[in-house]
Write a protein that holds these residues in place. Structure first.
Motif, PDB file in Angstrom:
ATOM      1  N   SER A  46       0.798  -1.223   0.000  1.00  0.00           N
ATOM      2  CA  SER A  46       0.000   0.000   0.000  1.00  0.00           C
ATOM      3  C   SER A  46       0.831   1.274   0.000  1.00  0.00           C
ATOM      4  O   SER A  46       0.332   2.346  -0.374  1.00  0.00           O
ATOM      5  N   GLY A  47       2.093   1.183   0.431  1.00  0.00           N
ATOM      6  CA  GLY A  47       2.907   2.382   0.569  1.00  0.00           C
ATOM      7  C   GLY A  47       2.573   3.183   1.807  1.00  0.00           C
ATOM      8  O   GLY A  47       3.094   4.286   2.003  1.00  0.00           O
ATOM      9  N   ARG A  48       1.722   2.612   2.685  1.00  0.00           N
ATOM     10  CA  ARG A  48       1.307   3.325   3.896  1.00  0.00           C
ATOM     11  C   ARG A  48       2.462   3.402   4.889  1.00  0.00           C
ATOM     12  O   ARG A  48       3.231   2.460   5.058  1.00  0.00           O
ATOM     13  N   ILE A  49       2.561   4.552   5.570  1.00  0.00           N
ATOM     14  CA  ILE A  49       3.606   4.773   6.558  1.00  0.00           C
ATOM     15  C   ILE A  49       3.050   4.473   7.942  1.00  0.00           C
ATOM     16  O   ILE A  49       2.036   5.058   8.363  1.00  0.00           O
ATOM     17  N   LEU A  50       3.698   3.555   8.658  1.00  0.00           N
ATOM     18  CA  LEU A  50       3.260   3.187  10.003  1.00  0.00           C
ATOM     19  C   LEU A  50       4.361   3.501  11.008  1.00  0.00           C
ATOM     20  O   LEU A  50       5.502   3.039  10.859  1.00  0.00           O
ATOM     21  N   LEU A  51       4.041   4.275  12.041  1.00  0.00           N
ATOM     22  CA  LEU A  51       4.990   4.524  13.119  1.00  0.00           C
ATOM     23  C   LEU A  51       5.163   3.258  13.940  1.00  0.00           C
ATOM     24  O   LEU A  51       4.189   2.595  14.279  1.00  0.00           O
ATOM     25  N   ASN A  52       6.407   2.935  14.262  1.00  0.00           N
ATOM     26  CA  ASN A  52       6.678   1.760  15.079  1.00  0.00           C
ATOM     27  C   ASN A  52       7.100   2.157  16.493  1.00  0.00           C
ATOM     28  O   ASN A  52       6.458   1.802  17.463  1.00  0.00           O
ATOM     29  N   GLU A  53       8.185   2.922  16.630  1.00  0.00           N
ATOM     30  CA  GLU A  53       8.623   3.348  17.945  1.00  0.00           C
ATOM     31  C   GLU A  53       9.586   4.513  17.823  1.00  0.00           C
ATOM     32  O   GLU A  53      10.011   4.878  16.725  1.00  0.00           O
ATOM     33  N   ILE A  54       9.948   5.095  18.965  1.00  0.00           N
ATOM     34  CA  ILE A  54      10.885   6.200  19.020  1.00  0.00           C
ATOM     35  C   ILE A  54      11.933   5.892  20.084  1.00  0.00           C
ATOM     36  O   ILE A  54      11.607   5.344  21.145  1.00  0.00           O
ATOM     37  N   ASN A  55      13.184   6.196  19.791  1.00  0.00           N
ATOM     38  CA  ASN A  55      14.290   5.936  20.713  1.00  0.00           C
ATOM     39  C   ASN A  55      14.949   7.256  21.076  1.00  0.00           C
ATOM     40  O   ASN A  55      15.526   7.930  20.214  1.00  0.00           O
ATOM     41  N   THR A  56      14.884   7.636  22.353  1.00  0.00           N
ATOM     42  CA  THR A  56      15.395   8.934  22.773  1.00  0.00           C
ATOM     43  C   THR A  56      16.891   8.928  23.072  1.00  0.00           C
ATOM     44  O   THR A  56      17.495   9.994  23.159  1.00  0.00           O
ATOM     45  N   ILE A  57      17.488   7.753  23.263  1.00  0.00           N
ATOM     46  CA  ILE A  57      18.951   7.633  23.311  1.00  0.00           C
ATOM     47  C   ILE A  57      19.313   6.531  22.327  1.00  0.00           C
ATOM     48  O   ILE A  57      19.540   5.376  22.701  1.00  0.00           O
ATOM     49  N   PRO A  58      19.330   6.873  21.046  1.00  0.00           N
ATOM     50  CA  PRO A  58      19.603   5.863  20.024  1.00  0.00           C
ATOM     51  C   PRO A  58      21.056   5.411  20.081  1.00  0.00           C
ATOM     52  O   PRO A  58      21.897   6.019  20.746  1.00  0.00           O
ATOM     53  N   GLY A  59      21.344   4.343  19.365  1.00  0.00           N
ATOM     54  CA  GLY A  59      22.700   3.832  19.346  1.00  0.00           C
ATOM     55  C   GLY A  59      23.682   4.838  18.764  1.00  0.00           C
ATOM     56  O   GLY A  59      23.357   5.586  17.831  1.00  0.00           O
ATOM     57  N   PHE A  60      24.890   4.856  19.321  1.00  0.00           N
ATOM     58  CA  PHE A  60      25.955   5.731  18.827  1.00  0.00           C
ATOM     59  C   PHE A  60      27.187   4.925  18.416  1.00  0.00           C
ATOM     60  O   PHE A  60      28.286   5.467  18.366  1.00  0.00           O
ATOM     61  N   THR A  61      27.011   3.640  18.150  1.00  0.00           N
ATOM     62  CA  THR A  61      28.146   2.823  17.747  1.00  0.00           C
ATOM     63  C   THR A  61      28.588   3.208  16.330  1.00  0.00           C
ATOM     64  O   THR A  61      27.930   4.009  15.649  1.00  0.00           O
ATOM     65  N   SER A  62      29.673   2.602  15.891  1.00  0.00           N
ATOM     66  CA  SER A  62      30.222   2.938  14.569  1.00  0.00           C
ATOM     67  C   SER A  62      29.274   2.595  13.432  1.00  0.00           C
ATOM     68  O   SER A  62      29.402   3.140  12.328  1.00  0.00           O
ATOM     69  N   ILE A  63      28.326   1.672  13.678  1.00  0.00           N
ATOM     70  CA  ILE A  63      27.386   1.288  12.616  1.00  0.00           C
ATOM     71  C   ILE A  63      25.967   1.764  12.894  1.00  0.00           C
ATOM     72  O   ILE A  63      25.045   1.443  12.144  1.00  0.00           O
ATOM     73  N   SER A  64      25.778   2.540  13.945  1.00  0.00           N
ATOM     74  CA  SER A  64      24.422   2.965  14.324  1.00  0.00           C
ATOM     75  C   SER A  64      23.853   3.953  13.314  1.00  0.00           C
ATOM     76  O   SER A  64      24.563   4.814  12.774  1.00  0.00           O
TER      77      SER A  64
END
Length: 371
Positions: free
Chosen positions: A308-326
């Motif tokens: 459908s191309g519909r956009i669905l919110l899944n979750e939000i991360n307030t301290i997301p990963g900061f690793t070299s691949i994040s």
């Protein structure tokens, strides 16, 4: 010579994501601009004790910050007077909680820093706590007319073997959803405790796993969609960055794919979507960010339904990963904000919020009558 600002990097933590924090904080430590800032490392053990770390160089190729639990360097929090160690107050200009999951990303540390009168990077108490609760965040977003992945919440008390509520809840689940399903802790991240199940027979085991990490679990239908993420920064005024796409090689983007298996996922920056869809994703990301009361930074995760191309919110991360691949720092960099500049911007945002809140009155007395 201008005095460098002391930034206390808090890492480790009493959390199922303790090891991820060691990696994220190590990356922050290596990328922080040493011409402006002097990092001060405070390691938090899995039992929740805080320790000031030795001032010694850490090799550039180090991936995990070491954590030394020296009782002589135990850190204590003093309400109204900051953090203390060895009988003195630590000279801290701001704290950067690089703490993922419980006891770090859920508003608890943020509340402690507020009480200690220390500026800090990232979302405040409300934004952190609300965003950590995936069910509560989705309820807020749905009330704003934003499309979310459907879900049903299962409390530990409902799932208890001694409870007569489970048969009724199981019927509700079967009436609403059809496998495959995802089962996850309500308040955890990094895919800790998350299971994908293909049939109802696997549900109880998946709930047992999720409820090891929280007192509530979410059950959600699997979405046949592309996994899209978007970085957002800012306080009152927000800025989003070009979305990226996750292409996991595992059955889903699990803990191993994120942090252990180097071939666990391909990361496409920017995501291969048209300009209209990208603009809409960014708009929704900023609206989701603001409506959850988030400040400082966050990574907003979506599903883009394939049919459908519909956009669905899944979750939000307030301290997301900061690793070299994040994805969070990489999306910011792809959008024109390099990693060291991103850290500097987040420190500025944290201090701006602190100064704004410091102007609020907490007494009906005149300022001359207060301490």
């Amino acid at each position: 010579m201008t005095k460098k600002e002391v930034i206390a990097i808090l890492y480790g933590g009493k959390s199922g994501e303790h090891e991820v924090s060691l990696r994220s904080a190590c990356s922050v430590y290596h990328h922080i601009d040493r011409s402006i800032y002097a990092p001060l490392l405070i390691g938090i053990t899995k039992t929740g004790r805080w320790y000031l770390q030795p001032e010694k160089p850490i090799a550039p190729d180090t991936e995990n910050l070491p954590l030394t639990a020296d009782e002589a360097a135990l850190v204590s929090a003093v309400p109204g007077d900051g953090l203390h160690c060895r009988g003195r107050r630590l000279d801290i200009d701001a704290a950067f909680p690089v703490l993922h999951g419980t006891n770090g990303e859920d508003g608890t540390v943020q509340g402690l820093l507020e009480i200690c009168n220390i500026p800090y990077i990232g979302a405040g108490v409300l934004g952190s706590s609300l965003s950590m609760d995936k069910g509560a965040a989705k309820e807020i977003w749905a009330s704003r007319g934003l499309s979310v992945v459907p879900f049903m919440r299962v409390e530990a008390e409902e799932f208890s073997s001694s409870s007569d509520l489970w048969p009724k809840k199981l019927k509700m689940l079967k009436d609403c959803f059809t496998p495959p399903l995802f089962v996850k802790p309500v308040r955890a991240g990094s895919s800790v405790g998350v299971s994908r199940i293909e049939n109802w027979q696997a549900l109880e085991k998946a709930l047992e796993e999720a409820l090891r990490y929280d007192t509530s679990a979410l059950v959600e239908p699997a979405v046949n969609g592309r996994e899209i993420e978007c970085s957002v920064i800012g306080n009152f005024h927000t800025r989003s960055f070009p979305p990226g796409e996750i292409l996991p090689s595992h059955s889903f983007y699990d803990y191993e794919a994120k942090y252990i298996d180097p071939d666990g996922a391909a990361l496409l920056l920017p995501a291969k979507i048209d300009d209209t869809a990208a603009a809409e994703l960014r708009r929704i990301a900023e609206e989701a960010y603001r409506s959850a009361g988030v400040e400082g930074m966050a990574r907003v995760d979506f599903f883009l339904e394939k049919e459908s191309g519909r956009i669905l919110l899944n979750e939000i991360n307030t301290i997301p990963g900061f690793t070299s691949i994040s994805m969070f720092p990489r999306m910011c960099e792809a959008g024109g904000l390099p990693y060291p500049d991103l850290i500097r911007k987040m420190i500025v945002l944290g201090k701006e919020r602190f100064e704004k809140r410091s102007r609020c009155l907490y007494s009906i007395l005149s300022l001359s009558d207060t301490d």
